[in-house]
Design a protein around this motif. Structure first.
Motif, PDB file in Angstrom:
ATOM      1  N   VAL A  87      11.121  -6.304  -4.777  1.00 54.13           N
ATOM      2  CA  VAL A  87      10.025  -6.168  -3.974  1.00 54.13           C
ATOM      3  C   VAL A  87       9.532  -5.008  -2.949  1.00 54.13           C
ATOM      4  CG1 VAL A  87       8.553  -7.253  -1.402  1.00 54.13           C
ATOM      5  CG2 VAL A  87       9.904  -8.546  -3.077  1.00 54.13           C
ATOM      6  N   ALA A  88      10.070  -4.840  -2.481  1.00 55.04           N
ATOM      7  CA  ALA A  88      10.055  -3.475  -1.528  1.00 55.04           C
ATOM      8  C   ALA A  88       9.202  -1.872  -2.802  1.00 55.04           C
ATOM      9  CB  ALA A  88      11.141  -2.780  -1.114  1.00 55.04           C
ATOM     10  N   ALA A  89      10.757  -2.073  -3.992  1.00 53.05           N
ATOM     11  CA  ALA A  89       9.766  -1.136  -5.233  1.00 53.05           C
ATOM     12  C   ALA A  89       8.618  -1.519  -5.551  1.00 53.05           C
ATOM     13  CB  ALA A  89      11.053  -1.488  -5.877  1.00 53.05           C
ATOM     14  N   THR A  90       8.749  -2.557  -5.343  1.00 47.31           N
ATOM     15  CA  THR A  90       7.216  -2.721  -6.280  1.00 47.31           C
ATOM     16  C   THR A  90       5.788  -2.602  -5.711  1.00 47.31           C
ATOM     17  OG1 THR A  90       8.298  -5.029  -7.807  1.00 47.31           O
ATOM     18  CG2 THR A  90       5.860  -5.492  -7.407  1.00 47.31           C
ATOM     19  N   THR A  91       5.641  -2.807  -3.777  1.00 52.06           N
ATOM     20  CA  THR A  91       5.275  -2.413  -2.874  1.00 52.06           C
ATOM     21  C   THR A  91       4.656  -0.959  -3.170  1.00 52.06           C
ATOM     22  OG1 THR A  91       6.691  -2.697  -1.191  1.00 52.06           O
ATOM     23  CG2 THR A  91       5.348  -4.608  -2.043  1.00 52.06           C
ATOM     24  N   SER A 104      -7.655  -1.948  -9.114  1.00 52.76           N
ATOM     25  CA  SER A 104      -6.859  -3.227  -9.632  1.00 52.76           C
ATOM     26  C   SER A 104      -5.217  -3.203 -10.336  1.00 52.76           C
ATOM     27  CB  SER A 104      -7.652  -3.230 -11.295  1.00 52.76           C
ATOM     28  OG  SER A 104      -9.101  -3.350 -10.753  1.00 52.76           O
ATOM     29  N   LEU A 105      -4.233  -2.807 -10.879  1.00 56.46           N
ATOM     30  CA  LEU A 105      -3.174  -2.427 -11.235  1.00 56.46           C
ATOM     31  C   LEU A 105      -2.327  -2.678  -9.628  1.00 56.46           C
ATOM     32  CD1 LEU A 105      -0.800  -2.532 -12.871  1.00 56.46           C
ATOM     33  CD2 LEU A 105      -1.191   0.094 -12.813  1.00 56.46           C
ATOM     34  N   ALA A 106      -2.970  -1.756  -8.450  1.00 52.97           N
ATOM     35  CA  ALA A 106      -2.502  -1.745  -7.314  1.00 52.97           C
ATOM     36  C   ALA A 106      -2.299  -3.759  -6.775  1.00 52.97           C
ATOM     37  CB  ALA A 106      -2.691  -0.794  -6.278  1.00 52.97           C
ATOM     38  N   GLU A 107      -3.825  -3.966  -6.873  1.00 53.03           N
ATOM     39  CA  GLU A 107      -3.786  -5.183  -6.897  1.00 53.03           C
ATOM     40  C   GLU A 107      -3.251  -6.273  -7.430  1.00 53.03           C
ATOM     41  OE1 GLU A 107      -7.892  -5.873  -7.287  1.00 53.03           O
ATOM     42  OE2 GLU A 107      -8.673  -4.931  -5.565  1.00 53.03           O
ATOM     43  N   ALA A 108      -2.529  -6.142  -9.051  1.00 51.14           N
ATOM     44  CA  ALA A 108      -1.847  -7.216  -9.521  1.00 51.14           C
ATOM     45  C   ALA A 108      -0.668  -6.522  -9.230  1.00 51.14           C
ATOM     46  CB  ALA A 108      -1.446  -6.700 -10.808  1.00 51.14           C
ATOM     47  N   GLY A 145       6.615  -2.746   3.260  1.00 53.64           N
ATOM     48  CA  GLY A 145       6.167  -2.831   1.924  1.00 53.64           C
ATOM     49  C   GLY A 145       4.860  -3.461   1.520  1.00 53.64           C
ATOM     50  N   LEU A 146       4.783  -5.114   1.694  1.00 50.47           N
ATOM     51  CA  LEU A 146       3.734  -5.878   1.663  1.00 50.47           C
ATOM     52  C   LEU A 146       3.098  -4.928   2.871  1.00 50.47           C
ATOM     53  CD1 LEU A 146       5.385  -9.343   1.066  1.00 50.47           C
ATOM     54  CD2 LEU A 146       4.014  -7.708  -0.565  1.00 50.47           C
ATOM     55  N   ALA A 147       2.982  -4.700   3.861  1.00 56.23           N
ATOM     56  CA  ALA A 147       2.083  -4.619   4.844  1.00 56.23           C
ATOM     57  C   ALA A 147       1.602  -2.903   4.394  1.00 56.23           C
ATOM     58  CB  ALA A 147       2.797  -4.283   5.893  1.00 56.23           C
ATOM     59  N   VAL A 148       2.513  -2.162   4.218  1.00 58.41           N
ATOM     60  CA  VAL A 148       1.696  -1.078   3.325  1.00 58.41           C
ATOM     61  C   VAL A 148       0.534  -0.790   2.408  1.00 58.41           C
ATOM     62  CG1 VAL A 148       2.268   1.459   2.340  1.00 58.41           C
ATOM     63  CG2 VAL A 148       3.820   0.484   4.439  1.00 58.41           C
ATOM     64  N   LEU A 149       1.308  -1.553   1.355  1.00 62.83           N
ATOM     65  CA  LEU A 149       0.028  -1.686   0.183  1.00 62.83           C
ATOM     66  C   LEU A 149      -1.007  -2.774   0.355  1.00 62.83           C
ATOM     67  CD1 LEU A 149      -0.348  -1.457  -2.612  1.00 62.83           C
ATOM     68  CD2 LEU A 149       1.027  -2.948  -3.387  1.00 62.83           C
TER      69      LEU A 149
END
Length: 333
Positions: A87-91, A104-108, A145-149
C-alpha cells in the motif's frame, strides 16, 4: 545511480522467503524520486521513478502469482506487517506520478491502494502481539501514504473532499502510530536488522502528509480556517522534530551497535532516510522555513548513498546465492 534490476531484487527477496520486503525496496526508490524532484534533480528523479515503477510491476506480478498458485503462503504473508509496504509503495509511486501531471494514473494507484489498505490493515492488526519489530509501524506508513496521495490529488484537481478525506487519514495514522508504539520492542533499536528505522519513517511520512495538506490549498481551494491551519502547522512541525530526533537516536544506535552485514530489511532503513529528507524539504516549503532546505538536501544525499549501498549488497547476495539474511532478530515480525 547505477543500473539496478528490480527482477534481481525480487529474486533475492524470494530466496530470503520474505517477499513483503520487496515493497520496502520500491518504497525506498520511489521516495528518493520525490526527494530528487524537490531538489531540482529531475533526470535522476525520473530514473528513480522508472526503477520504482519497474520494480512495482514485478512485485505486482509476483503478488498475483502467489495469490493464484501459492494461496496458503500468500495468506500467511498477508498477516505480517510487511504486507502493508504494498500500500505504502503504491501511494508514494502515485504521488510522484501526480507530480508529472499524470493525474488519471495517480487516481488509479490511489484507488488500488485504498482498496488494499482496509483489507491488509485488518489482517495485520489481528496478528499484532507484544514486542514486535519496527515493521509494526507500517500501519501508520500505509495510512499516511494514502493521506499524502489524496492531498496531492486534491491540490492538482481542486477537489475539496479528497483533502478532507486525507485529513481524516492523517489523524488516523497518528492514532495507529501510538498503538504500534505500544507494541514495539525497544530492544530492536540495538538489535534490529534494519526495520527498526520504520519507527522514524512513520513520523517522517506523517510530517510529509501534514505538509502536503497545508499545500493543498494552493490548488485554489479554501480548506482550513486560521485555527485549523495553525493546528495542522504546529502538529506538522512537531512531527518533523520528533522524526529528526528519532533519526539521530537510530543513527547513534547504528554506531554504538554496528550491524555491517547485508539484510533484506535494510531496505526498511533506506526508505525512512529518504522519507525524512523529503519531509524536511516539504515542511520547509509548507511552513516557509527556508533554512530547513539545506539539512534536507544533506539528508537526501545520505539516503541516496544508503540506497546505493543496500542495492550493491542485494545484488551481491543474489550473485552469491545466499538464502537468508545475515542478521537475525529475536523479536516477532
Amino acid at each position: 545511480m547505477p543500473v539496478f534490476s528490480p527482477h534481481r531484487l525480487l529474486l533475492r527477496v524470494r530466496r530470503a522467503q520474505r517477499p513483503p520486503a520487496a515493497g520496502a525496496a520500491v518504497l525506498a526508490t520511489a521516495i528518493l524520486s520525490v526527494g530528487l524532484r524537490l531538489t531540482g534533480h529531475e533526470a535522476l528523479s525520473r530514473i528513480s521513478l522508472a526503477l520504482a515503477g519497474a520494480a512495482w510491476l514485478a512485485l505486482g506480478a509476483d503478488f498475483v502469482v502467489r495469490l493464484l498458485w501459492e494461496r496458503e503462503r500468500w495468506l500467511a504473508e498477508a498477516g505480517t506487517p510487511g504486507a502493508l509496504t504494498a500500500v505504502a509503495a503504491t501511494t508514494v509511486l502515485g504521488t510522484r506520478v501526480s507530480a508529472l501531471g499524470r493525474q488519471s494514473l495517480a487516481e488509479a494507484l490511489l484507488a488500488l491502494a485504498a482498496a488494499l489498505w482496509p483489507v491488509l490493515l485488518a489482517v495485520v492488526v489481528r496478528h499484532w502481539r507484544r514486542r514486535m519489530r519496527g515493521a509494526v509501524f507500517l500501519c501508520c506508513v500505509a495510512t499516511q501514504g494514502l493521506a499524502v496521495l489524496a492531498a496531492a490529488l486534491a491540490r492538482a484537481e481542486a477537489t475539496a473532499w479528497l483533502a478532507h478525506t486525507a485529513l481524516v487519514l492523517f489523524w488516523l495514522g497518528l492514532v495507529l502510530y501510538c498503538l504500534a508504539l505500544a507494541r514495539f520492542d525497544r530492544r530492536q533499536i540495538a538489535e534490529g536488522a534494519g526495520d527498526q528505522w520504520v519507527a522514524g519513517g512513520a513520523l517522517a511520512i506523517s510530517a510529509l502528509a501534514g505538509a502536503t495538506l497545508l499545500d493543498a490549498e494552493g490548488g485554489g481551494l479554501y480548506l482550513w480556517n486560521a485555527d485549523d491551519r495553525g493546528v495542522l502547522r504546529s502538529v506538522t512541525v512537531a512531527l518533523l522534530v520528533l522524526d529528526l530526533v528519532c533519526y539521530a537516536v537510530l543513527l547513534a544506535a547504528e554506531v554504538r551497535w554496528p550491524r555491517p552485514y547485508y539484510d533484506v530489511c535494510r531496505w526498511a532503513t533506506v526508505f525512512p532516510m529518504g522519507m525524512t529528507a523529503t519531509a524536511t524539504l516539504s515542511v520547509a516549503a509548507a511552513v516557509d522555513v527556508p533554512w530547513l532546505k539545506g539539512p534536507g538536501r544533506v539528508l537526501l544525499w545520505v539516503a541516496v548513498a544508503a540506497w546505493l549501498t543496500v542495492a550493491v549488497g542485494a545484488l551481491a547476495a543474489v550473485r552469491g546465492g545466499e538464502g537468508g539474511a545475515s542478521v537475525r532478530s529475536r523479536a516477532p515480525r
